[in-house]
Enzyme design. Structure first.
Site, PDB file in Angstrom:
ATOM      1  N   PHE A 101      11.982 -33.124  24.812  1.00 48.41           N
ATOM      2  CA  PHE A 101      11.065 -32.551  25.806  1.00 48.41           C
ATOM      3  C   PHE A 101      11.160 -33.347  27.115  1.00 48.41           C
ATOM      4  CE2 PHE A 101       6.800 -31.380  27.457  1.00 48.41           C
ATOM      5  CZ  PHE A 101       6.846 -30.006  27.255  1.00 48.41           C
ATOM      6  N   LEU A 102      11.263 -34.666  27.002  1.00 51.56           N
ATOM      7  CA  LEU A 102      11.375 -35.513  28.200  1.00 51.56           C
ATOM      8  C   LEU A 102      12.691 -35.261  28.928  1.00 51.56           C
ATOM      9  CD1 LEU A 102      10.032 -38.959  26.939  1.00 51.56           C
ATOM     10  CD2 LEU A 102       8.788 -37.126  28.069  1.00 51.56           C
ATOM     11  N   ASP A 108      12.781 -27.577  38.413  1.00 52.51           N
ATOM     12  CA  ASP A 108      11.963 -27.699  37.198  1.00 52.51           C
ATOM     13  C   ASP A 108      12.374 -26.655  36.155  1.00 52.51           C
ATOM     14  OD1 ASP A 108       9.941 -28.014  35.308  1.00 52.51           O
ATOM     15  OD2 ASP A 108       8.374 -28.284  36.807  1.00 52.51           O
ATOM     16  N   LEU A 151      14.338 -32.534  29.071  1.00 49.92           N
ATOM     17  CA  LEU A 151      14.172 -31.251  29.776  1.00 49.92           C
ATOM     18  C   LEU A 151      13.501 -31.443  31.130  1.00 49.92           C
ATOM     19  CD1 LEU A 151      12.764 -28.581  27.259  1.00 49.92           C
ATOM     20  CD2 LEU A 151      14.862 -28.419  28.606  1.00 49.92           C
ATOM     21  N   SER A 202       1.549 -31.369  34.847  1.00 51.81           N
ATOM     22  CA  SER A 202       1.950 -30.583  33.688  1.00 51.81           C
ATOM     23  C   SER A 202       0.718 -30.209  32.841  1.00 51.81           C
ATOM     24  CB  SER A 202       3.016 -31.353  32.898  1.00 51.81           C
ATOM     25  OG  SER A 202       3.714 -30.500  32.037  1.00 51.81           O
ATOM     26  N   HIS A 225      10.793 -31.763  36.934  1.00 48.91           N
ATOM     27  CA  HIS A 225       9.416 -31.682  36.436  1.00 48.91           C
ATOM     28  C   HIS A 225       8.575 -32.922  36.759  1.00 48.91           C
ATOM     29  CE1 HIS A 225       6.412 -29.706  33.969  1.00 48.91           C
ATOM     30  NE2 HIS A 225       6.273 -30.771  33.202  1.00 48.91           N
TER      31      HIS A 225
END
Length: 256
Positions: free
Chosen positions: A143-144, A207, A146, A82, A235
């Protein structure tokens, strides 16, 4: 001059440096570090300002790369996940003689959506930046979530990521903000056309942050690179598919 947190494991004849993503730290690799350290001399790193690498403010991508390089082995395979993929890519661009091979995981040379380029909508990234100042722990947790959405093991993968975040003190808000700024503004699509070393790009089919549509576009733009898509990963393919992930890296080692 501050040093970053750096741990070396294993006795392999090839060095492998692992760079984590935004908001996280090197504990994220614990699911694969034993396996990888049986094949490589493995280097686990907390990026400047993250995890145990305290005493840094927000850095540009170029500065972050230089700080990481100060403690790095002379020559290594550099793997970045990332945001870490941008740091590894920057090192490959500025110090190609230090990079045996470049591996990016669930990473994009341009995370932000642009004209005819799929990515995260800029207003989503700006929203995360805004929310950081309001409730940054909740923002990081969103965010995690996601990152694992859609996979068969989404719940346990999200728990693994959350555990990594909570294992160490949270990064400062300006460091998190600086990382989002890099994701929002950096575009390495053209520069990476010319990297001379083997270049392996790994993706998750599910992802939500790096759309799979970028894969054929980059295959065309970077014909010297190789891509591989984990069919049921999102992701964080190294968490959902650790054996397959390690197998690909060991196979790469035979070729460098």
């Amino acid at each position: 001059m501050n040093n970053i947190w750096w741990q070396t494991k294993g006795q392999g004849n090839v060095h492998l440096v692992l760079l984590h993503g935004w908001g996280l730290n090197a504990e994220v690799w614990r699911c694969i570090d034993e396996e990888l350290s049986s094949h490589f001399t493995l280097h686990l790193v907390d990026l400047p300002g993250f995890g145990r690498s305290r005493g840094f403010g927000a850095l540009s991508l170029a500065d972050m790369a230089e700080v990481v390089l100060r403690q790095a082995p002379d020559k290594a395979i550099w793997l970045g996940w990332s945001l870490g993929g941008l740091v590894a890519s920057q090192i490959a661009l500025t110090h190609p003689e230090r990079v045996l091979a470049l591996v990016t995981v669930a990473s994009s040379p341009c995370f932000s959506a642009r004209d005819e380029w799929p990515g995260i909508k800029p207003d989503v990234l700006a929203g995360f930046q805004q929310q950081l100042s309001d409730d940054f722990q909740r923002t990081v947790e969103r965010f995690l979530a996601l990152q694992t959405m859609g996979t068969e093991t989404a719940r346990q993968d999200a728990r693994a990521l959350k555990k990594t975040v909570l294992a160490l003190p949270m990064p400062e808000v300006d460091v998190l903000n600086g990382g989002l700024e890099i994701l929002k503004t950096v575009d390495l699509r053209q520069p990476l056309q010319n990297v001379p070393m083997p270049f392996l790009r790994l993706y998750g089919y599910l992802d939500g942050l790096v759309p799979r549509k970028v894969v054929p576009m980059l295959d065309k733009l970077w014909p010297h690179s190789e891509s591989y898509i984990f069919a049921k990963a999102a992701h964080a393919p190294f968490i959902s598919h650790p054996d397959e992930f390690c197998h690909l890296l060991v196979a790469l080692k035979q070729r460098v």
